[in-house]
Every structure is written in C-alpha cells, then in structure tokens.
Design an enzyme around this catalytic site. Structure first.
Site, PDB file in Angstrom:
ATOM      1  N   GLU A 249      31.799  27.004   7.834  1.00 42.39           N
ATOM      2  CA  GLU A 249      30.800  26.127   7.224  1.00 42.39           C
ATOM      3  C   GLU A 249      29.682  25.792   8.210  1.00 42.39           C
ATOM      4  O   GLU A 249      28.514  25.847   7.885  1.00 42.39           O
ATOM      5  CB  GLU A 249      31.501  24.854   6.743  1.00 42.39           C
ATOM      6  CG  GLU A 249      30.672  23.984   5.834  1.00 42.39           C
ATOM      7  CD  GLU A 249      31.482  22.842   5.210  1.00 42.39           C
ATOM      8  OE1 GLU A 249      32.536  22.487   5.765  1.00 42.39           O
ATOM      9  OE2 GLU A 249      31.036  22.309   4.185  1.00 42.39           O
ATOM     10  N   SER A 388      29.876  15.563  10.146  1.00 42.24           N
ATOM     11  CA  SER A 388      28.643  14.868  10.539  1.00 42.24           C
ATOM     12  C   SER A 388      28.247  15.231  11.983  1.00 42.24           C
ATOM     13  O   SER A 388      29.073  15.671  12.779  1.00 42.24           O
ATOM     14  CB  SER A 388      28.832  13.354  10.424  1.00 42.24           C
ATOM     15  OG  SER A 388      29.647  12.910  11.493  1.00 42.24           O
ATOM     16  N   GLU A 390      27.544  13.329  14.401  1.00 40.32           N
ATOM     17  CA  GLU A 390      28.249  12.532  15.423  1.00 40.32           C
ATOM     18  C   GLU A 390      29.572  13.226  15.781  1.00 40.32           C
ATOM     19  O   GLU A 390      29.947  13.322  16.945  1.00 40.32           O
ATOM     20  CB  GLU A 390      28.537  11.115  14.905  1.00 40.32           C
ATOM     21  CG  GLU A 390      27.310  10.217  14.778  1.00 40.32           C
ATOM     22  CD  GLU A 390      26.475  10.533  13.536  1.00 40.32           C
ATOM     23  OE1 GLU A 390      26.993  11.191  12.603  1.00 40.32           O
ATOM     24  OE2 GLU A 390      25.298  10.125  13.500  1.00 40.32           O
TER      25      GLU A 390
HETATM   26  C1  FAD Z   1      25.482  16.201  -0.147  1.00 40.05           C
HETATM   27  C2  FAD Z   1      26.905  16.274   0.281  1.00 40.05           C
HETATM   28  C3  FAD Z   1      27.715  17.301  -0.183  1.00 40.05           C
HETATM   29  C4  FAD Z   1      29.072  17.357   0.171  1.00 40.05           C
HETATM   30  N1  FAD Z   1      29.863  18.330  -0.373  1.00 40.05           N
HETATM   31  C5  FAD Z   1      31.198  18.311  -0.127  1.00 40.05           C
HETATM   32  C6  FAD Z   1      32.066  19.220  -0.812  1.00 40.05           C
HETATM   33  O1  FAD Z   1      31.637  20.071  -1.595  1.00 40.05           O
HETATM   34  N2  FAD Z   1      33.388  19.138  -0.566  1.00 40.05           N
HETATM   35  C7  FAD Z   1      33.927  18.240   0.323  1.00 40.05           C
HETATM   36  O2  FAD Z   1      35.141  18.236   0.512  1.00 40.05           O
HETATM   37  N3  FAD Z   1      33.125  17.346   0.965  1.00 40.05           N
HETATM   38  C8  FAD Z   1      31.787  17.364   0.756  1.00 40.05           C
HETATM   39  N4  FAD Z   1      30.960  16.459   1.397  1.00 40.05           N
HETATM   40  C9  FAD Z   1      31.570  15.420   2.231  1.00 40.05           C
HETATM   41  C10 FAD Z   1      31.250  15.541   3.708  1.00 40.05           C
HETATM   42  O3  FAD Z   1      32.005  16.572   4.309  1.00 40.05           O
HETATM   43  C11 FAD Z   1      31.553  14.161   4.322  1.00 40.05           C
HETATM   44  O4  FAD Z   1      30.587  13.271   3.805  1.00 40.05           O
HETATM   45  C12 FAD Z   1      31.451  14.162   5.828  1.00 40.05           C
HETATM   46  O5  FAD Z   1      32.523  14.878   6.394  1.00 40.05           O
HETATM   47  C13 FAD Z   1      31.463  12.711   6.408  1.00 40.05           C
HETATM   48  O6  FAD Z   1      32.548  11.989   5.888  1.00 40.05           O
HETATM   49  P1  FAD Z   1      32.346  10.558   5.178  1.00 40.05           P
HETATM   50  O7  FAD Z   1      31.234  10.683   4.196  1.00 40.05           O
HETATM   51  O8  FAD Z   1      33.664  10.109   4.707  1.00 40.05           O
HETATM   52  O9  FAD Z   1      31.824   9.590   6.328  1.00 40.05           O
HETATM   53  P2  FAD Z   1      32.727   8.847   7.397  1.00 40.05           P
HETATM   54  O10 FAD Z   1      33.718   9.792   7.964  1.00 40.05           O
HETATM   55  O11 FAD Z   1      33.219   7.577   6.807  1.00 40.05           O
HETATM   56  O12 FAD Z   1      31.662   8.523   8.509  1.00 40.05           O
HETATM   57  C14 FAD Z   1      30.696   7.465   8.383  1.00 40.05           C
HETATM   58  C15 FAD Z   1      29.844   7.466   9.640  1.00 40.05           C
HETATM   59  O13 FAD Z   1      30.654   7.220  10.793  1.00 40.05           O
HETATM   60  C16 FAD Z   1      30.481   8.254  11.755  1.00 40.05           C
HETATM   61  N5  FAD Z   1      31.790   8.567  12.386  1.00 40.05           N
HETATM   62  C17 FAD Z   1      32.977   8.719  11.770  1.00 40.05           C
HETATM   63  N6  FAD Z   1      33.938   9.017  12.678  1.00 40.05           N
HETATM   64  C18 FAD Z   1      33.309   9.079  13.891  1.00 40.05           C
HETATM   65  C19 FAD Z   1      33.740   9.387  15.217  1.00 40.05           C
HETATM   66  N7  FAD Z   1      35.009   9.701  15.478  1.00 40.05           N
HETATM   67  N8  FAD Z   1      32.823   9.361  16.216  1.00 40.05           N
HETATM   68  C20 FAD Z   1      31.519   9.075  15.960  1.00 40.05           C
HETATM   69  N9  FAD Z   1      31.051   8.772  14.724  1.00 40.05           N
HETATM   70  C21 FAD Z   1      31.929   8.791  13.703  1.00 40.05           C
HETATM   71  C22 FAD Z   1      30.034   9.466  10.930  1.00 40.05           C
HETATM   72  O14 FAD Z   1      29.292  10.374  11.723  1.00 40.05           O
HETATM   73  C23 FAD Z   1      29.142   8.815   9.873  1.00 40.05           C
HETATM   74  O15 FAD Z   1      27.866   8.557  10.399  1.00 40.05           O
HETATM   75  C24 FAD Z   1      29.602  16.392   1.065  1.00 40.05           C
HETATM   76  C25 FAD Z   1      28.772  15.366   1.563  1.00 40.05           C
HETATM   77  C26 FAD Z   1      27.449  15.309   1.178  1.00 40.05           C
HETATM   78  C27 FAD Z   1      26.606  14.181   1.704  1.00 40.05           C
END
Ligand code: FAD
Length: 403
Positions: A249, A388, A390
């Site tokens: 990915e 992300s 980060e």
């Molecule tokens: C448009 C879009 C399409 C997507 N499509 C898919 C899909 O088809 N299938 C699928 O399974 N997922 C999909 N995703 C999900 C995507 O993989 C997750 O949004 C991403 O992995 C971040 O997880 P979260 O949203 O739960 O944020 P969180 O994990 O809750 O993170 C929130 C914030 O905290 C920061 N953070 C978290 N942990 C840490 C750390 N250890 N150190 C530093 N910073 C940290 C993150 O960088 C972020 O800024 C999609 C997301 C988007 C926005």
C-alpha cells in the site's frame, strides 16, 4: 534514470514501454472516458471497470502477477512506470484492493481452491473487493482489531464493525482482519477472512468526506456466516498477511504521476492567470514556488525508482516505503495548497456537483478549479490512509536508530 532495466521477467526497455503507455492513453481511451477525463468528472464504477478491462486486454492490468496466475511477471519498476503514466494522463484510479492487495495475498498464501475461485474474477474486474482492516478502535494500532470470528463447525460466525472502508458501496467482497482468539500478544490470534458482502447480517453505511463525495463507509457485520475455507493462511496468522499488504500500500501512495499532472496544471494556471497586468508565471513568488515543487518531485521520483530498483534486486530497507509515503503525500498536499492559493476566490467556491456526469451549470473561475479544489480537500486524507505519516515517521526513526 531511464534506459534498459532489469524487470521481474527479464529486461524491459523503460523508454519504449513508457512511450507505449503514453500512446495508449492518447489513442486508445474510449471517447466517453476521454471526455470525462477532459471535463475532470468523477468516475463511476462502470468507468473504472471498463478501464481496468481495457488494460487487462492489453496485458497490463495484472502485469506484475506471476505468469502462472495470468500476469506477465513484471518487476516493481515496470509497474511503477505504468502507474506513473496512467496517473499522469488522469485515467481512472486502478482500484488496488483486488488486483494489488487480495489477489497477491491469495496467490502467495492461499489454497489452490481459493486461487481457482477468486483470481479470475479479480483479473477480469468481475469481482469488486474492498479492504476491511480499520475499526473505530483500531487504525494506527491495527493489532487492536476486535471484530470477532467464532468457529462453529465448518463456519465462522463474524460480528463487529469496520470503518473507513473505501468503495464498499460498490464491492462484492471484503477481506477482513478478524480476531479468532484473544492472546496476550495482540498480533497473535488474528485471522484473514474473505467475506461475501451479500451475506445476511451485513450493513453498509456511507461516510461523506470533506470533498462531499461518497468514497468511504462503515461496514457492520452481525453474526455473518463465513465458510472456514474462506480463511487465507492458518488460523491466528493473519498479521503476516496484513503486513504483506500494508507494505504494498505504501509504495502505491507515492502517486508520482498524479503529482506530475497537478504540477503541470499549476504551471498552466500560472500562464493563464494574471497578477495585475503581468502573467502570474512572470512573477518571482510564483516561479520560486514552482521551482521548489519541481525539485521536490524530482527528488521523490528519483527515490521511488531507486527503491524499485533495489526491490528488483531483492534489497530494500524496511523504512523505504515509509519515506515514499511521507514525501509523496506531503508533496501532493503542497502542490494543491499552491494551486488553491493561486486560484484565489474560485478556490472558496467548492462545487462537487460539477464533477458529476450531466452537470450543466456554471462553474466559478478557471474550468479546472472545481476538480482542483476537490483534489485539495481529498488530499488531506493522503497523510492518514495507508498508515498515517506520524506512524511512518516512527518506523523510519526506529530503523535509523536501530531500535
Ligand atoms: C479516505 C480514507 C480512506 C480509507 N480507506 C480505508 C480502507 O479502505 N480500509 C481500511 O481498512 N482503512 C481505511 N482507512 C483507514 C486508515 O487506514 C486509518 O484512518 C489510518 O490507519 C489511521 O487510523 P485512525 O483513523 O484510527 O487514526 P488513529 O490511529 O486514531 O490516529 C489519530 C492520530 O494520532 C496519531 N497517532 C496514532 N498513533 C500514533 C503513534 N504511535 N505515534 C504518533 N502518532 C500517532 C495518528 O497519526 C493520527 O494523527 C481510510 C482512511 C481514510 C481517511
């Protein structure tokens, strides 16, 4: 950087292949699709399927699959050239959940019966797949997945929620990470299931993103029955398959060709817009910004091809794909920030309806403005999805510090 390269199935002439793809994009795109590209319209599922099938007939859609499974055995470089040129031409985004994610998982880890049942539908774009990894409590921390699959005879009974599932509204199937056992080490006890979205107990709800379009969804499973034969790999060993996909990915999200196309559009705006009596492209701030972005794109492109070449030789560091992900997503956002700043007030008038087929109203500002604003808004997601930035920085730091 160009010339003859070593590909997975032998050498390929990069320049000749690149020209062939460019010619194909200029000459062989059907008129209806070509008109949509020119008008910057949003592509329907039918457009995408039509395009993927056309590429398949040309032998390119699954070019990097092994020959034994209907591919051409390309290496990563040839794949990169194809994707770069398609993005540059503005053709429909290839929906990678099938051909680039679950397909390779199935031919690498799946049973013979899974290969026979699922690979043809992916190659022919007959079956539309989506990716069910993220959950409300498991995004960056994917090992927290809690969708549970209880084994009952020759079935699993699956309940829980996935979220942010891209294009699930069009999908026939979803590949999911599910918990089959609660273990102390959270990466253990996760399995990889192929689930039919038409099964009783499945509910799909849309999530509207900031650009006003329905790309992503919530997917709810309530006691959905999944045959055990639709588990890929051993029970409890889904984490390795997830890592295999996540690596693929990040390479894709460098989006070199899209950055090239957007930067060309930025330059075009510079030539057509005015700053007082001068063309914008004759002003120092515009030229400086364009030059800075060009340098960044050149660096990203050089890095991407060098990483692909390392991969051809079976080398490549664990953090390489993370670097591409960070730089690729940041560059795309920076170009679109620059674009929106030069289109001025037109950038405030977001008109998502103008991107849909049949729109006959008036758009504000340059004709490409609505599509660029749409891209600008959606580009906020590039530094989140696929892991992300980060998290990617954390990976790079760990590797560099030897932690
Ligand atoms: C448009 C879009 C399409 C997507 N499509 C898919 C899909 O088809 N299938 C699928 O399974 N997922 C999909 N995703 C999900 C995507 O993989 C997750 O949004 C991403 O992995 C971040 O997880 P979260 O949203 O739960 O944020 P969180 O994990 O809750 O993170 C929130 C914030 O905290 C920061 N953070 C978290 N942990 C840490 C750390 N250890 N150190 C530093 N910073 C940290 C993150 O960088 C972020 O800024 C999609 C997301 C988007 C926005």
């Amino acid at each position: 950087m160009e010339g003859e390269r070593q590909g997975g199935a032998g050498r390929f002439d990069e320049q000749a292949f690149r020209s062939e793809v460019r010619e194909f994009c200029e000459r062989d795109i059907p008129d209806d699709l070509s008109a949509k590209i020119r008008r910057h319209e949003y592509f329907s599922k039918e457009d995408r399927v039509q395009w993927q099938r056309l590429l398949h007939r040309r032998g390119w859609f699954v070019g990097d699959w092994p020959v034994a499974y209907g591919g051409a055995g390309w290496g990563p470089t040839q794949r990169l050239v194809l994707i770069e040129e398609l993005e540059r031409a503005g053709t429909p985004w290839l929906t990678h959940f099938g051909f680039s994610f679950v397909g390779p998982v199935i031919y690498t880890f799946g049973s013979e019966s899974q290969k026979a049942r699922y690979l043809p539908g992916i190659r022919e774009s007959q079956t539309w797949w989506c990716q069910g990894f993220s959950e409300p409590g498991a995004g960056s921390d994917l090992a927290s997945v809690s969708m549970f699959a209880e084994r009952v005879g020759d079935h699993y009974v699956v309940s829980g929620q996935k979220t942010w599932t891209t294009m699930a509204q069009w999908a026939d199937k979803i590949f999911c990470l599910v918990r089959t056992q609660r273990c102390e080490r959270r990466q253990q006890g996760i399995s990889f299931l192929l689930i039919d979205l038409r099964s009783p107990g499945v509910t799909i709800r849309p999530i509207r993103t900031i650009d006003g379009i329905h790309h992503v969804n919530e997917v709810f499973l309530d006691s959905v029955h999944v045959p055990v034969e639709d588990r890929v790999g051993e029970e409890g060993e889904g984490w390795n398959l997830a890592r295999f996909i996540v690596g693929r990915e990040r390479l894709l999200v460098a989006e070199l060709g899209k950055a090239r196309r957007l930067l060309d559009q930025f330059a075009e705006l510079g030539r057509s817009l005015k700053d007082g009596s001068r063309a914008l492209c004759d002003t120092v701030p515009f030229r400086l910004r364009l030059a800075q972005l060009e340098v960044k794109l050149h660096t990203l492109r050089t890095s991407a091809y060098s990483i692909a070449a390392d991969m051809e030789r079976g080398k490549g560091g664990e953090s390489d794909a993370s670097l591409l992900k960070i730089r690729g997503s940041e560059l795309q956002q920076a170009i679109l920030d620059a674009v929106v700043s030069v289109i001025g007030e037109s950038g405030l008038a977001f008109q998502p309806e103008s991107l849909l087929a049949g729109f006959s109203g008036v758009t504000h500002g340059p004709s490409m403005a609505p599509a660029l604003v749409f891209d600008h808004l959606y580009s906020r997601a590039t530094s989140i999805y696929g892991g992300s930035n980060e998290i990617q920085r954390g990976i790079v730091a760990k590797v560099q510090l030897g932690l």
